[in-house]
Design an enzyme around this catalytic site. Structure first.
Site, mmCIF file in Angstrom:
data_model
loop_
_atom_site.group_PDB
_atom_site.id
_atom_site.type_symbol
_atom_site.label_atom_id
_atom_site.label_comp_id
_atom_site.label_asym_id
_atom_site.label_seq_id
_atom_site.Cartn_x
_atom_site.Cartn_y
_atom_site.Cartn_z
ATOM 1 N N SER A 108 0.819 -1.202 0.000
ATOM 2 C CA SER A 108 0.000 0.000 0.000
ATOM 3 C C SER A 108 0.850 1.247 0.000
ATOM 4 O O SER A 108 0.376 2.330 0.298
ATOM 5 C CB SER A 108 -0.899 0.009 1.240
ATOM 6 O OG SER A 108 -0.117 0.059 2.404
ATOM 7 N N CYS A 109 2.128 1.132 -0.308
ATOM 8 C CA CYS A 109 3.009 2.291 -0.244
ATOM 9 C C CYS A 109 3.459 2.699 -1.624
ATOM 10 O O CYS A 109 3.069 2.141 -2.640
ATOM 11 C CB CYS A 109 4.227 1.965 0.620
ATOM 12 S SG CYS A 109 5.327 0.766 -0.147
#
Length: 264
Positions: A108-109
């Site tokens: 999710s980065c």
């Protein structure tokens, strides 16, 4: 907030007393992002503003260069989470197909789809020239941020990202369980609104990590304020891109990290 995100808990105090109460928890669910019928990533996110999320994610990941590169966004709740489907055109199709071919592990980065160390250090575009940011604008935005955080008021556990005018007025804000997701949702909302972000600044409730700087620059913003400290790489990347950076923002103080046009 739906009952599925609320649960009974027992509060235990220092004196040994206990009481039963209902507690709202920040929603966290799997959200599958599909572009052109191909699964690109599965993110853990809060199921709100998912159109903005898919739009902003595509822009900050380089799948889309402009909002018009993505059309037909559809959001659906399914048995095990949510699916957001969209159609991509332009140069993002090549990156999309290569990503699906290699099947890089999901994240999710800002490192989604990066396969080697050299790619992490690829130069960011330089941000547009901009004036310095008045400290009063930062304090004004901080004072109003909570008014734009309904999920945080309910749970105390969500991140927020907001776009503010040069005088500190908050125009757009988004929340999510993940700080990167909140940024992507904000970027998507700004793109959908056709908002010119060059003259304002982004305010993030999160730690200023590498990914927050990356997403800010790729969104076209020129200045970033965060409530927590930056990492060393975030500072390095901000300076290289010419991004104005203020961190550790509090009601009465803020840490100036990088200002390409410092006040006289």
């Amino acid at each position: 907030m739906r009952d599925k995100y609320t649960s009974g808990v027992t509060e235990i105090r220092a004196d040994g007393s206990r009481r039963e109460l209902q507690r709202a928890f920040v929603p966290e669910v799997p959200v599958a992002l599909e572009y052109n019928g191909l699964s690109y990533a599965v993110m853990m996110a809060s199921p709100a503003d998912l159109e903005d999320f898919a739009r902003g994610f595509a822009l900050t990941e380089g799948l889309a260069r402009t909002p018009s590169d993505m059309t037909d966004i559809a959001v659906a709740e399914v048995e095990h989470g949510w699916i957001v489907r969209a159609q991509l055109t332009g140069l993002g199709i090549e990156k999309l197909t290569e990503r699906v071919r290699t099947r890089v592990a999901e994240s999710s980065c800002g490192l989604c789809g990066i396969e080697n160390l050299e790619a992490v250090s690829a130069p960011l575009p330089r941000v547009a020239g901009h004036e310095t940011l008045a400290p009063g604008a930062i304090f004004a935005a901080l004072g109003k941020l909570r008014d734009h955080q309904p999920l945080t008021k309910q749970t105390g556990a969500a991140h927020a990202a907001a776009f503010c005018t040069a005088d500190g007025t908050i125009l757009h804000a988004r929340e999510d369980v993940g700080r990167h997701n909140a940024m992507d949702k904000l970027v998507g909302a700004l793109a959908a609104a056709g908002q010119d972000v060059g003259d304002g600044f982004i305010l993030s409730s999160a730690r200023c990590s590498y990914e927050i700087v990356e997403k800010t620059v790729r969104a076209g913003a020129t200045r970033l304020v965060t409530i927590s400290l930056p990492t060393s790489m975030a500072v390095e990347r901000a300076k290289a891109a010419g991004l104005g950076l203020w961190c550790l923002a509090r009601d009465d103080s803020v840490l100036l990290v990088n200002d390409p046009k410092p006040a006289a």
